[in-house]
Structures are given as structure tokens and as C-alpha cells.
Design a protein around this motif. Structure first.
Motif, PDB file in Angstrom:
ATOM      1  N   GLN A 109      -3.407  -2.918   0.970  1.00 30.06           N
ATOM      2  CA  GLN A 109      -4.369  -3.760   1.572  1.00 30.06           C
ATOM      3  C   GLN A 109      -4.119  -3.971   3.113  1.00 30.06           C
ATOM      4  N   GLU A 126       0.491  -4.064  -1.686  1.00 29.32           N
ATOM      5  CA  GLU A 126       0.392  -5.089  -0.603  1.00 29.32           C
ATOM      6  C   GLU A 126       0.140  -4.183   0.618  1.00 29.32           C
ATOM      7  N   LYS A 174      -5.326  -1.138   4.830  1.00 34.16           N
ATOM      8  CA  LYS A 174      -6.983  -1.039   5.052  1.00 34.16           C
ATOM      9  C   LYS A 174      -7.288  -2.044   6.010  1.00 34.16           C
TER      10      LYS A 174
END
Length: 424
Positions: free
Chosen positions: A85, A82, A88
Motif C-alpha cells: 500500500q 502494508e 502504491k
């Protein structure tokens, strides 16, 4: 470009400076920049926090795996995924925000120095001083565009034939006068302590952004699209960009360079005597002086540059005046500009032949041009430049002011450079 910290810490001062320039969207643009900067800092903080948590979890996962707690390790791995992500997403948005912030900063002009007068146009510029006596010409005196035809020294028709309007061909004594003026200006610059530079006349996009011609004057620059290179509008661009992304040692300051180049400008022409002949060209020759110095010394350097330019005009025997440009007539990147104009006797008007400007940290911030000040603290330098001099209108004034029945008598300082004392 302006530093975000300056906008954030001195917002009212910045807005007052932009108002002096009559920059209409100042409040909205500054507000947008500060909002983007706040979002940038928030994203960076969240990104760093998520990355730190991910690093901490990685260490914990290793310990759990060694102790045999696979279930606990899998739980932490899910959280790590998590976070990956999330970081990013932060990185992607951060790139967009930083690009938007950069483009907004590129839009803002420099803040005028406190001495810059109020005003909207050239009519509001302040005359600092006027030097020399305007010559009184005999009846029937001719403007320079008639003199160059009479003595066959410059040919606009030939230039138009091989290139287009605004690209004259210099011939015979006209060509020799050009070369003489260039050499005279370069020698005077060297004698004044400037190092001569012969730079390229094509520059890349980064150089155009570095000194502020891009994006502000993109439409005025000739662009070779196949190579994505720009023909220079002034030697200021390549000479200042020599120091892009440099940290200058204190014992190298001040940097004082001079260079001769042809210059190219796609300025839109208009009809009338004020743009006839040599008054406005698309290609012209110019000697430029450039200085890079510590902030506390830059205005003294500017005064010295103006004095140097005045000395050239005095040696050429040309009446001139010095103007302090008002807020509405200043160049995009300048904090303070002095224009120097010579008197054109046959036209009965002043012709701009030089601008000398202090950009303070505006260009240096774009260029990332720095030095270590007291205590080793990294600081931005100040950059300055001036025309010393642009040739076309100097030639126009020399021809008009010195015309006589037996030819055009050149100032004595040019005789050895030209190899003749008179045209005609």
C-alpha cells in the motif's frame, strides 16, 4: 527546457538570466521547481526503500514457510501488505509530482547567452552591422501592395474570398517568382553542405513540445482538433523532431539540414502600413536551415549560419542589417538570436526576413537528443535554426527596391530561376 540540475547548481545564474528576460515570476517558479524536485527525490528514495524491504521480506517468508513457522510468516505477510500500500501511494504521488515538475519546467524560457544585451523591446536590440547602400527611388515610387496590383502578380482579394485575410493568391510572374526564390534558397543551402528535407507540414503534440512551440505558442498555431495535429509555424519543428529520442553517433555530427515548407501562424493582425500587403501573413513560404552539433561548436555554427543568410541577401542585392536581440525581445527557447532585416525603400523601413538562433541544450533536453562525448559519457546536443529565407518580405523589398518606369528589374541571380529578368 532547462535541466533541473542547472537550476539547482546555478540558481543565481538562472535567476539573473530570467531577470534579463524580464520574467516576472522567476524566483517563485524556480523555488517551486526545486521544491518539487526535492519531493520527487524523497518519494523515490522512500519508494525504493519500501520496495527493497518488501523484497527482503518475501525471501524471509519463503524460509519461514519451509521451516513450518506459519505464525512468523503471517506476521511478515501483514507487513508486506502494508508496504504494498505504501509503495502504491508513493508511486501515485510520484506520478503527480513528476507531472507538476514537467509543467513548471515547460513554463521557464531559456537562459540568455552572456552576450545578449539588456533591454525590454525591439527598440533595445543591438545593431551589429549594416551592409549595402539604400536605393534612392524616383518620385512617385510605390509600396509593394500597389505594385502587385499594378502588375497583377499577387491577389489578396481572391485569397480572402477562398480562405480569409492573410492568405494571398500568387499569379503568373508572382507565382513563378515564389518558386524561383524557393529553388534558389534550396540550391544555395545544398551548395553550403545542407541536406534537403521535405517534411510533413502537420505535426503531433509531442513535436510541438519537443521544439518549444507548445505550450508557449499554442494560441498562435493552427490546430486540427479532430486529429490533434498542428500546422507548422516553421520547418524547424518537423526537421528538428526527426531526431527526438535519438542518440547521435559522433561521426554523424554536425547534422545540417534544410527544408522548404509553407508556414502557418495565427498572429493577431493590426491596422497600419507596417502590416499591409506582404508584411504580415497567416500563410507564407520559407526555407529553413537547421543544425545539431556538439556544445563546444555551436556558436561557431551560429556564426556560419548568419554568414550563409547574409550571402543570400548579398546575392539578391538587398541592403540589410544584422541585429543581436536583447533579453526582452528574444524568442522563448533561444539562448542567442540574430535577426536580419532588409531595407524596404518605398516604405522607408527595415523588414525582418530571418532569425538565426542557438537554443543550446534547451530543445535537446525536451527532445532527449543526445550523443556520447569523451569517455562515452552521454550528453545533450545543441540545436540551432535560421530562416534562409522567409519569402514575403524578401519579395516586398525586391519589388520596391527594383521598380522602374518599364517594370521591376530582378537581380541577375534569379533570372535563370524565373525564366525572365523583369516583371511587367
Amino acid at each position: 527546457m532547462l535541466q533541473v540540475s542547472v537550476l539547482r547548481d546555478n540558481t543565481e545564474l538562472v535567476l539573473a538570466g530570467l531577470a534579463k528576460r524580464h520574467y516576472k515570476t522567476a524566483e517563485a517558479d524556480v523555488s517551486a521547481i526545486l521544491s518539487l524536485d526535492q519531493r520527487r527525490k524523497q518519494l523515490q528514495t522512500e519508494h525504493d526503500q519500501a520496495q527493497a524491504e518488501a523484497n527482503d521480506l518475501a525471501r524471509q517468508i519463503g524460509g519461514l514457510m519451509k521451516s513450518g513457522d506459519k505464525a512468523g510468516a503471517e506476521t511478515l505477510k501483514a507487513r508486506t501488505a502494508e508496504l504494498k500500500q505504501l509503495t502504491k501511494a508513493h508511486s501515485d504521488e510520484l506520478v503527480q509530482v513528476e507531472e507538476g515538475l514537467q509543467q513548471m519546467l515547460y513554463k521557464l524560457p531559456n537562459i540568455p547567452h552572456s552576450s545578449v544585451p539588456e533591454g525590454r523591446s525591439a527598440d533595445d536590440n543591438e545593431v551589429v552591422r549594416e551592409v549595402g547602400t539604400k536605393p534612392e527611388l524616383a518620385a512617385g515610387a510605390k509600396p509593394h501592395w500597389e505594385l502587385i496590383e499594378q502588375y497583377d502578380i499577387i491577389d489578396f482579394a481572391l485569397g480572402n474570398k477562398i480562405t480569409g485575410a492573410g492568405f494571398p493568391v500568387y499569379k503568373g510572374q508572382g507565382a513563378r517568382l515564389q518558386r524561383a526564390l524557393i529553388n534558389f534558397f534550396l540550391d544555395e543551402a545544398r551548395n553550403a553542405g545542407y541536406t534537403e528535407i521535405q517534411p510533413p507540414i502537420l505535426v503531433n503534440e509531442a513535436s510541438g513540445y519537443g521544439t518549444g512551440q507548445l505550450p508557449d505558442k499554442e494560441g498562435q498555431m493552427y490546430h486540427s482538433t479532430a486529429d490533434d495535429l498542428y500546422l507548422i509555424p516553421t520547418a524547424e519543428v518537423p526537421i528538428t523532431n526527426l531526431y527526438r529520442n535519438e542518440i547521435i553517433a559522433g561521426d554523424q555530427l554536425p547534422i545540417r539540414n534544410a527544408g522548404y515548407t509553407p508556414c502557418f501562424r495565427r498572429e493577431a493582425g493590426s491596422w497600419g502600413a507596417h502590416v499591409r500587403g506582404l508584411n504580415r501573413l497567416h500563410q507564407f513560404d520559407k526555407v529553413e536551415i537547421v543544425q545539431i552539433t556538439e556544445p563546444e561548436k555551436s556558436y561557431e555554427a551560429l556564426e556560419g549560419m548568419v554568414a550563409h543568410i547574409e550571402g543570400l541577401l548579398q546575392k539578391l542585392g538587398l541592403p540589410y542589417r544584422v541585429l543581436r536581440l536583447c533579453g526582452g525581445d528574444m524568442g522563448f527557447t533561444s539562448a542567442l538570436t540574430f535577426d536580419l532585416e532588409v531595407w524596404s525603400a518605398a516604405q522607408g523601413r527595415w523588414l525582418e526576413v530571418s532569425s538565426a538562433s542557438n537554443f543550446e541544450t534547451y530543445q535537446a533536453n525536451r527532445l532527449k537528443l543526445r550523443y556520447r562525448g569523451e569517455g562515452g559519457k552521454m550528453q545533450l546536443l545543441h540545436t540551432l535554426n535560421g530562416s534562409a529565407l522567409a519569402l514575403p518580405r524578401i519579395v516586398a523589398a525586391l519589388l520596391e527596391n527594383n521598380q522602374a518606369e518599364d517594370g521591376i528589374h530582378l537581380p541577375e541571380v534569379l533570372h535563370s530561376y524565373c525564366g525572365f529578368s523583369k516583371i511587367g
